[in-house]
Design a protein around this motif. Structure first.
Motif, PDB file in Angstrom:
ATOM      1  N   GLY A  48       0.812  -1.206   0.000  1.00 20.66           N
ATOM      2  CA  GLY A  48       0.000   0.000   0.000  1.00 20.66           C
ATOM      3  C   GLY A  48       0.845   1.255   0.000  1.00 20.66           C
ATOM      4  O   GLY A  48       1.711   1.428   0.856  1.00 20.66           O
ATOM      5  N   ALA A  49       0.600   2.139  -0.979  1.00 20.63           N
ATOM      6  CA  ALA A  49       1.395   3.361  -1.120  1.00 20.63           C
ATOM      7  C   ALA A  49       0.570   4.606  -0.823  1.00 20.63           C
ATOM      8  O   ALA A  49       0.677   5.623  -1.505  1.00 20.63           O
ATOM      9  N   GLY A  50      -0.272   4.514   0.207  1.00 20.42           N
ATOM     10  CA  GLY A  50      -1.014   5.678   0.683  1.00 20.42           C
ATOM     11  C   GLY A  50      -0.301   6.325   1.852  1.00 20.42           C
ATOM     12  O   GLY A  50       0.908   6.142   2.061  1.00 20.42           O
ATOM     13  N   LEU A  51      -1.044   7.085   2.641  1.00 21.28           N
ATOM     14  CA  LEU A  51      -0.449   7.782   3.784  1.00 21.28           C
ATOM     15  C   LEU A  51       0.265   6.829   4.732  1.00 21.28           C
ATOM     16  O   LEU A  51       1.421   7.063   5.112  1.00 21.28           O
ATOM     17  N   SER A  52      -0.395   5.740   5.129  1.00 22.87           N
ATOM     18  CA  SER A  52       0.207   4.837   6.104  1.00 22.87           C
ATOM     19  C   SER A  52       1.381   4.075   5.518  1.00 22.87           C
ATOM     20  O   SER A  52       2.384   3.825   6.202  1.00 22.87           O
TER      21      SER A  52
ATOM     22  N   MET B 192       7.926  -1.848  -1.715  1.00 20.33           N
ATOM     23  CA  MET B 192       6.519  -1.521  -1.508  1.00 20.33           C
ATOM     24  C   MET B 192       5.758  -1.861  -2.782  1.00 20.33           C
ATOM     25  O   MET B 192       6.247  -1.612  -3.889  1.00 20.33           O
ATOM     26  N   VAL B 193       4.588  -2.461  -2.637  1.00 21.88           N
ATOM     27  CA  VAL B 193       3.747  -2.757  -3.789  1.00 21.88           C
ATOM     28  C   VAL B 193       2.396  -2.067  -3.617  1.00 21.88           C
ATOM     29  O   VAL B 193       1.918  -1.878  -2.495  1.00 21.88           O
ATOM     30  N   ASP B 194       1.799  -1.692  -4.738  1.00 25.25           N
ATOM     31  CA  ASP B 194       0.481  -1.070  -4.703  1.00 25.25           C
ATOM     32  C   ASP B 194      -0.270  -1.489  -5.964  1.00 25.25           C
ATOM     33  O   ASP B 194       0.296  -1.490  -7.065  1.00 25.25           O
ATOM     34  N   ALA B 195      -1.533  -1.823  -5.784  1.00 27.14           N
ATOM     35  CA  ALA B 195      -2.333  -2.292  -6.916  1.00 27.14           C
ATOM     36  C   ALA B 195      -2.645  -1.186  -7.908  1.00 27.14           C
ATOM     37  O   ALA B 195      -2.932  -1.455  -9.078  1.00 27.14           O
ATOM     38  N   ARG B 196      -2.578   0.054  -7.467  1.00 25.16           N
ATOM     39  CA  ARG B 196      -2.870   1.173  -8.344  1.00 25.16           C
ATOM     40  C   ARG B 196      -1.622   1.570  -9.129  1.00 25.16           C
ATOM     41  O   ARG B 196      -0.529   1.061  -8.883  1.00 25.16           O
TER      42      ARG B 196
ATOM     43  N   ARG C 222       9.461  11.147  -2.255  1.00 23.32           N
ATOM     44  CA  ARG C 222      10.643  11.526  -3.039  1.00 23.32           C
ATOM     45  C   ARG C 222      11.774  12.013  -2.121  1.00 23.32           C
ATOM     46  O   ARG C 222      12.932  11.625  -2.290  1.00 23.32           O
ATOM     47  N   GLU C 223      11.429  12.836  -1.148  1.00 25.01           N
ATOM     48  CA  GLU C 223      12.441  13.394  -0.248  1.00 25.01           C
ATOM     49  C   GLU C 223      13.144  12.314   0.557  1.00 25.01           C
ATOM     50  O   GLU C 223      14.339  12.413   0.830  1.00 25.01           O
ATOM     51  N   TYR C 224      12.416  11.273   0.936  1.00 22.58           N
ATOM     52  CA  TYR C 224      12.996  10.212   1.765  1.00 22.58           C
ATOM     53  C   TYR C 224      13.470   9.011   0.939  1.00 22.58           C
ATOM     54  O   TYR C 224      13.792   7.958   1.498  1.00 22.58           O
ATOM     55  N   GLY C 225      13.525   9.146  -0.371  1.00 24.97           N
ATOM     56  CA  GLY C 225      14.085   8.095  -1.213  1.00 24.97           C
ATOM     57  C   GLY C 225      13.220   6.862  -1.343  1.00 24.97           C
ATOM     58  O   GLY C 225      13.730   5.768  -1.629  1.00 24.97           O
ATOM     59  N   VAL C 226      11.904   7.026  -1.174  1.00 22.95           N
ATOM     60  CA  VAL C 226      10.995   5.879  -1.187  1.00 22.95           C
ATOM     61  C   VAL C 226      10.571   5.487  -2.602  1.00 22.95           C
ATOM     62  O   VAL C 226      10.349   4.304  -2.900  1.00 22.95           O
ATOM     63  N   LEU C 227      10.452   6.459  -3.505  1.00 21.58           N
ATOM     64  CA  LEU C 227       9.864   6.203  -4.821  1.00 21.58           C
ATOM     65  C   LEU C 227      10.506   5.046  -5.579  1.00 21.58           C
ATOM     66  O   LEU C 227       9.789   4.235  -6.183  1.00 21.58           O
ATOM     67  N   PRO C 228      11.841   4.910  -5.591  1.00 13.32           N
ATOM     68  CA  PRO C 228      12.427   3.794  -6.347  1.00 13.32           C
ATOM     69  C   PRO C 228      12.055   2.410  -5.822  1.00 13.32           C
ATOM     70  O   PRO C 228      12.210   1.417  -6.531  1.00 13.32           O
ATOM     71  N   HIS C 229      11.547   2.349  -4.596  1.00 14.35           N
ATOM     72  CA  HIS C 229      11.195   1.062  -3.995  1.00 14.35           C
ATOM     73  C   HIS C 229       9.761   0.626  -4.305  1.00 14.35           C
ATOM     74  O   HIS C 229       9.369  -0.486  -3.948  1.00 14.35           O
ATOM     75  N   ILE C 230       8.961   1.498  -4.945  1.00 10.62           N
ATOM     76  CA  ILE C 230       7.541   1.203  -5.150  1.00 10.62           C
ATOM     77  C   ILE C 230       7.322   0.492  -6.482  1.00 10.62           C
ATOM     78  O   ILE C 230       7.848   0.914  -7.517  1.00 10.62           O
ATOM     79  N   ARG C 231       6.535  -0.567  -6.455  1.00 11.45           N
ATOM     80  CA  ARG C 231       6.174  -1.311  -7.663  1.00 11.45           C
ATOM     81  C   ARG C 231       4.665  -1.166  -7.868  1.00 11.45           C
ATOM     82  O   ARG C 231       3.866  -1.755  -7.143  1.00 11.45           O
TER      83      ARG C 231
ATOM     84  N   LEU D  10      -6.731  -5.949   4.580  1.00 12.08           N
ATOM     85  CA  LEU D  10      -5.673  -6.641   3.833  1.00 12.08           C
ATOM     86  C   LEU D  10      -5.818  -6.486   2.322  1.00 12.08           C
ATOM     87  O   LEU D  10      -5.207  -7.242   1.558  1.00 12.08           O
ATOM     88  N   GLY D  11      -6.627  -5.526   1.871  1.00 10.43           N
ATOM     89  CA  GLY D  11      -6.785  -5.321   0.445  1.00 10.43           C
ATOM     90  C   GLY D  11      -7.392  -6.511  -0.282  1.00 10.43           C
ATOM     91  O   GLY D  11      -7.239  -6.656  -1.496  1.00 10.43           O
ATOM     92  N   GLY D  12      -8.086  -7.357   0.453  1.00  9.87           N
ATOM     93  CA  GLY D  12      -8.703  -8.535  -0.150  1.00  9.87           C
ATOM     94  C   GLY D  12      -7.796  -9.750  -0.212  1.00  9.87           C
ATOM     95  O   GLY D  12      -8.211 -10.819  -0.666  1.00  9.87           O
ATOM     96  N   ALA D  13      -6.552  -9.610   0.235  1.00  9.02           N
ATOM     97  CA  ALA D  13      -5.623 -10.739   0.227  1.00  9.02           C
ATOM     98  C   ALA D  13      -5.969 -11.727   1.343  1.00  9.02           C
ATOM     99  O   ALA D  13      -6.572 -11.363   2.354  1.00  9.02           O
ATOM    100  N   THR D  14      -5.590 -12.967   1.156  1.00  6.05           N
ATOM    101  CA  THR D  14      -5.772 -13.987   2.185  1.00  6.05           C
ATOM    102  C   THR D  14      -4.430 -14.315   2.828  1.00  6.05           C
ATOM    103  O   THR D  14      -3.399 -14.363   2.148  1.00  6.05           O
TER     104      THR D  14
END
Length: 493
Positions: A16-20, A39-43, A95-104, A353-357
């Protein structure tokens, strides 16, 4: 036993790549810099809720000084911010904390199975390139608590007879033109009270139809004190002072609401009466049958909803729907409301859980009624965390505490050579209370499928940031509740 070399292994997977999720990732980079994580996000974009919802006027329902990240203060002038500004803030922080390259992006978790032999999770994902698997030592679910693919839509009789479009705000059409059209907004929560003035500004003739009223409070859009503090003081100090101002105010008003509900009720209703004037009936339209904070209180910046009602630019009706008709709706008392467009601001469908089991060695985990340790770990489920925020304050306050607890737990495990941590359900006791203590419709609908709380700490969430912060500061991971297992040898401590 280490994971097979043909499957990617991560120390931590954030979902999840939202606020939390961004909060969790930033905390991980700050406090656990040696971890391999992704980090993975369905969107296909960052932002979670603040990218999904694009209806007119979309805005925060909490002040941004507490909804924002404590390590990167909100400095904009609007305390109640619009959706695009919040999404930009989330992305800028990442971006400031270097997170963007880790998101899929476009990676949706469908299942995760814990292997006791390997001491790892095997996660199954749907990706743009087909199904994939990866493994991780710790699974951090930051996917929220509602379904992203659909909102709650009651089964209205005759809905197929209505000639115009029926729109749920969760899926707002980009090309919808409302100017000069009669728009009926069904609902009384945060989405409805946001839509009414926004649609009015776009030239629509709006009627807000509610089955029952909600407590609605006007809040200044801008905070002059905050602006002065950021102008005069260093950013971090100003951000800290303003943040604690809002934390203190929310704690005080919530506590007063629970201790003296009649007093708070009168104050809220009297303020609404002053704001809407004599042309709008406060009873029944703004006089709920329940106590303040039995359901979440709605904020309207600078009283915008009250202004359009007072001016006659929008109307409000309280009543129950009998059926949809070709040109509007008919109420149970026989009244009819004409409409060209119907907007069903009827809430969310809850889904953890985003619908995951989840499964443990192939056996599915039933999360319904399962107690949650410190509001962050399902009982008897190893090496995982859930980001679940407050219902009576800004969501991020609790999620940030959880992120800090996770980092401390991971560092503790590394320091002592532990591979596994788990919160045994034996310590939770027999009693169970709902995880989210609200009577709102979406909470009641989803309660049967949600985890629960125990009757006392650490299995009970206080819904009080000060109490939870004290619990974090004055406790340790080895608190006598968590059980740990060393790598390979199975020696439990």
């Amino acid at each position: 036993m280490m994971p097979p070399t043909d499957v990617e292994f991560l120390d931590v997977l954030i979902v999840g790549a939202g606020l939390s999720g961004i909060d969790a990732a930033c905390r991980l980079t700050m406090h656990c810099p040696g971890k391999r994580w992704a980090m993975v996000d369905a969107r296909d974009r960052i932002g979670g809720t603040w990218d999904l919802f694009r209806y007119p006027g979309i805005r925060s329902d909490s002040d941004m000084h507490t909804l924002g990240f404590p390590f990167r203060p909100w400095k904009e002038t609007d305390v109640i911010a619009d959706g695009p500004a919040i999404r930009d803030y989330i992305e800028d922080t990442a971006r400031e904390y270097g997170v963007l390259p880790h998101i899929r992006f476009g990676w949706r978790v469908t299942g995760a199975d814990w292997s006791g032999a390997d001491q790892t999770w095997t996660v199954t994902l749907e990706t743009p390139d087909g199904q994939r698997r990866l493994r991780c030592g710790f699974l951090y679910m930051c996917s929220g608590y509602y379904r992203y693919d659909r909102g709650h839509m009651p089964d209205f009789a005759g809905s197929g007879d209505f000639r115009g479009p029926i729109i749920h705000p969760q899926h707002w059409p980009e090309d919808l033109n409302v100017a000069g059209r009669r728009v009926l907004v069904i609902g009384s929560g945060a989405t409805a009270v946001t839509l009414v003035p926004a649609l009015t500004r776009l030239g629509a003739r709006v009627t807000m139809l509610q089955r029952s009223p909600t407590y609605i409070v006007s809040h200044p859009r801008r905070d002059g004190l905050a602006e002065r503090l950021f102008r005069l003081l260093p950013e971090k100090l100003a951000g800290l002072l303003v943040r604690w101002k809002y934390i203190g105010w929310s704690l005080l008003t919530y506590r007063l609401s629970r201790r003296k509900p009649d007093l708070v009720r009168r104050r809220i209703i009297d303020a609404v009466r002053d704001a809407v004037g004599p042309t709008v009936d406060v009873d029944p339209h703004f006089t709920p049958s329940y106590a303040p904070w039995d359901q979440r209180v709605c904020l309207v910046p600078d009283g915008d909803l009250f202004r359009v009602l007072k001016a006659g630019d929008a109307a409000i009706v309280t009543g129950r729907i009998d059926s949809f008709r070709p040109t509007g709706v008919r109420l149970e008392d026989g009244r009819e409301i004409a409409a060209d467009i119907i907007v069903t601001a009827t809430g969310l469908d809850m889904q953890l859980l985003g619908g995951a089991t989840l499964s443990l060695d192939g056996e599915k985990v039933d999360i319904a009624g399962r107690p949650v340790y410190r509001g962050m770990m399902l009982a008897d489920v190893p090496n995982h965390a859930l980001a679940i925020g407050y219902v009576n304050a800004s969501w991020t306050l609790k999620c940030d505490l959880t992120a800090r607890q996770v980092c401390r737990l991971l560092n503790h495990m590394d320091e002592h050579g532990y591979a596994v941590c788990v919160a045994p359900s034996d310590g939770a006791g027999p009693g169970r209370v709902p995880l989210l203590g609200l009577t709102a419709g979406y909470v009641q609908r989803g309660r049967a499928h949600m985890p629960a709380q125990g009757e006392s700490p650490p299995w009970r969430v206080h819904q009080n940031y000060l109490a939870d912060l004290a619990g974090f500061l004055f406790s340790k991971p080895a608190d006598g509740t968590l059980a740990f297992e060393r790598r390979h040898d199975g020696d439990k401590k």
